[in-house]
Design a protein around this motif. Structure first.
Motif, PDB file in Angstrom:
ATOM      1  N   GLU A   1      22.984 -25.961  -5.913  1.00  0.00           N
ATOM      2  CA  GLU A   1      21.579 -26.150  -6.268  1.00  0.00           C
ATOM      3  C   GLU A   1      21.182 -25.182  -7.380  1.00  0.00           C
ATOM      4  O   GLU A   1      21.684 -24.060  -7.470  1.00  0.00           O
ATOM      5  N   LYS A   2      20.286 -25.652  -8.247  1.00  0.00           N
ATOM      6  CA  LYS A   2      19.764 -24.841  -9.345  1.00  0.00           C
ATOM      7  C   LYS A   2      18.305 -24.536  -9.054  1.00  0.00           C
ATOM      8  O   LYS A   2      17.464 -25.431  -9.055  1.00  0.00           O
ATOM      9  N   ILE A   3      18.010 -23.248  -8.812  1.00  0.00           N
ATOM     10  CA  ILE A   3      16.631 -22.885  -8.506  1.00  0.00           C
ATOM     11  C   ILE A   3      16.144 -21.862  -9.524  1.00  0.00           C
ATOM     12  O   ILE A   3      16.931 -21.181 -10.172  1.00  0.00           O
ATOM     13  N   ALA A   4      14.837 -21.784  -9.657  1.00  0.00           N
ATOM     14  CA  ALA A   4      14.226 -20.845 -10.601  1.00  0.00           C
ATOM     15  C   ALA A   4      13.265 -19.933  -9.841  1.00  0.00           C
ATOM     16  O   ALA A   4      12.595 -20.374  -8.889  1.00  0.00           O
ATOM     17  N   ILE A   5      13.221 -18.677 -10.260  1.00  0.00           N
ATOM     18  CA  ILE A   5      12.286 -17.692  -9.713  1.00  0.00           C
ATOM     19  C   ILE A   5      11.346 -17.298 -10.848  1.00  0.00           C
ATOM     20  O   ILE A   5      11.785 -16.803 -11.890  1.00  0.00           O
ATOM     21  N   VAL A   6      10.050 -17.523 -10.658  1.00  0.00           N
ATOM     22  CA  VAL A   6       9.077 -17.217 -11.700  1.00  0.00           C
ATOM     23  C   VAL A   6       7.976 -16.354 -11.100  1.00  0.00           C
ATOM     24  O   VAL A   6       7.839 -16.238  -9.880  1.00  0.00           O
ATOM     25  N   GLY A   7       7.209 -15.742 -11.983  1.00  0.00           N
ATOM     26  CA  GLY A   7       6.108 -14.898 -11.526  1.00  0.00           C
ATOM     27  C   GLY A   7       5.783 -13.860 -12.574  1.00  0.00           C
ATOM     28  O   GLY A   7       6.503 -13.683 -13.561  1.00  0.00           O
TER      29      GLY A   7
END
Length: 561
Positions: free
Chosen positions: A351-357
């Protein structure tokens, strides 16, 4: 070791014996009525023997010991760097660790080899003292006691000086580190440009000036103690210089010491013994100095490392990893605030996930926990269903590829920088360069550190080159911590798409530009160490929450531009 012992304990004292007794041998032959030629040959023989023994010692030191010392110091220095890599990452947040590291790197290697060499010099001094002492004692012990008594004061002064020296150097470590910080900045092209273009040099020079004043104050503090040692040493040496010839002259005049030859030997032996004892005190102080430094740097080698010592755990399996954060919390040492708070998420294999903030949301801390640079204060981080602490940390990291925001290129060739994780043939490496839009020779040096013809890369090109490390290897997990932030938005999107599309590997991408992660399988929005929203880009936009607000603001900025 054997050569040093033979050279120091046999050659040097024997040379001293022949030098001290040369005059007596010549004078006694003349007094015995021997021909001048015989006396001359005897003196020449003693001279040549002393010269030969001294030359043997010099040959050993100049043609073997000095280059061997470089090897020994190099081996010790390498062991320091290897130890530093085995120190838990949390210690790099502690300034006192850097104080002990600085003292270790600057003193331990040189002091270790020097202490060994000083030990042999000490043994040599002992042997010379025995030789000269025996020559003097053969005519009575009074003169021997005079020389020993005066030299004892010198030895005490020198050993006391070594203790004071270690105290002074230890007290100055922190201030010296501040001075070294400014010195390092002038090796950094970016820092030099910033110093020229801004007023940041004022507080930096103020920091440097403060460290200079502090070091001067420390020298003043210990100056009185060092002055005392100088007074003791000088008084003792002058006392010996005066007492020896007076006593020997009195002995000859009173008939207690017979013959001019014996007079010459006693004078020469007394002066040589004085020098040998003074040297003995000096070498003793140097050995004591080495031992004191060893005790100081022991703190560095005793630094506890529970994470890096995890080398007997499970081996990470092949294939994409599954990842789970189960109510994970973490705060940095010395901080009252948690960087990650009760965070839970699950990532399926591939799975390809992104962490933003926003800045300070906890994004980079999350990636450091995945690398097990830190251990969570609460909850568990799991890889393939097992707690991350169950794995052999070295092999686990070998299956994780990471690209940081601050691209770290090394003063090596392009090829060596590209194969930081794994080797690859030149054809594969050239293909990776083409994929990220770089035209570089694999043999070119990446910086001008050691090669004036080395390449000078822009921030964006440096990030592209770092990313090629991940394109020719197979990993269980990829961590991309804003690895293309120096690129323009379109180039950054293309790089992100290249990595997302080509790799079946589980991927975690940290990003500020939300446009680069719209194709991620799932996006997590962090705030104050917590997940406040998650879903696909489409789902998050439909929620009309914080993510949508951030995305539209960034898009508005691009449209205005």
């Amino acid at each position: 070791m054997v050569g040093s012992f033979i050279s120091s304990v046999l050659f040097v004292p024997a040379a001293g014996y022949f030098s001290a007794t040369l005059a007596q041998a010549v004078i006694e032959m003349i007094e015995a009525g021997k021909p001048f030629e015989a006396a001359f040959l005897t003196g020449l023989t003693y001279l040549l023997l002393a010269l030969a023994l001294n030359l043997l010692h010099a040959v050993y030191e100049d043609f073997y010991l000095r280059w061997k010392k470089q090897e020994i110091e190099g081996t010790i220095e390498r062991s320091i760097y290897e130890k530093a890599l085995m120190v838990d990452y949390r210690h790099f947040d502690d300034p006192s660790y850097f104080d002990s590291y600085k003292l270790t790197t600057e003193k331990f290697a040189s002091q270790s080899s020097e202490t060994l060499q000083n030990l042999f010099s000490l043994l040599s001094g002992v042997a010379k003292c025995i030789v000269y002492g025996a020559l003097i004692a053969s005519q009575g012990v009074a003169l021997l006691l005079i020389v020993l008594g005066c030299s004892a004061f010198v030895a005490y002064a020198q050993i006391y000086w070594s203790r004071v020296s270690v105290e002074r150097e230890t007290a100055m470590v922190n201030d010296q580190r501040k001075a070294d910080y400014l010195r390092r900045l002038f090796f950094d092209h970016t820092a030099v440009a910033d110093l020229r273009a801004s007023n940041i040099k004022k507080p930096l020079f103020s920091l440097f000036d403060g460290s200079v004043k502090s070091r001067a104050a420390i020298y003043r503090k210990y100056g009185a103690k060092e002055f005392l040692t100088d007074i003791l040493a000088n008084l003792a040496q002058l006392g010996t210089t005066f007492a020896v010839p007076v006593y020997v002259a009195w002995g000859v005049m009173s008939g207690n010491i017979g013959g001019i030859g014996v007079y010459a030997t006693l004078i020469a032996s007394s002066l040589a013994l004085k020098e040998a004892l003074n040297a003995l005190g000096w070498w003793s102080s140097q050995v004591a100095l080495g031992v004191s430094y060893a005790q100081k740097v022991q703190r560095f080698f005793d630094t506890d490392s529970t994470i890096e010592a995890s080398t007997d755990g499970e081996k990470a399996s092949d294939g994409p990893f599954s990842v789970r954060f189960d109510h994970v919390s973490y705060r940095y040492g010395g901080s009252d605030e948690f960087a990650i708070r009760d965070l839970s998420l699950a990532i399926a294999p591939g799975e390809k996930i992104a962490i933003v903030g926003e800045n300070g949301a906890g994004k980079t801390t999350l990636t450091k926990l995945l690398l097990r640079l830190y251990d969570a204060d609460g909850g568990t981080v799991q890889i393939n269903g097992r707690p991350i602490a169950d794995y052999d940390v070295s092999t686990l990291r070998g299956r994780i590829g990471i690209a940081f925001q601050q691209s770290r290129l090394y003063a090596l060739s392009v090829r060596e920088n590209m194969t930081a994780y794994a080797d690859a043939d030149d054809a594969r490496l050239k293909s990776c360069l083409e994929e990220v839009g770089l035209r570089l020779s694999l043999d070119a040096q990446v910086t001008k550190e050691f090669d004036e013809n080395g390449a000078v890369l822009s921030g964006g090109d440096a990030q592209r080159l770092c990313l090629t490390r991940l394109l020719h290897s197979e990993f269980g997990l990829l961590i991309l911590d804003e690895p293309s932030s120096a690129l323009d938005p379109i180039a950054e999107y293309r790089i992100a798409k290249l990595i997302f599309d080509r790799s079946p590997t589980t991927t975690v991408m940290v990003a500020h530009r939300l446009s680069t992660v719209v194709d991620a399988d799932r996006i997590y929005l962090l705030s104050d160490g917590r997940i406040i929203e998650f879903g696909t880009h489409t789902e998050l936009m439909a929620q009309n929450g914080k993510y949508r607000e951030m995305f539209l603001k960034q898009a508005e900025g691009y449209l205005k531009a």
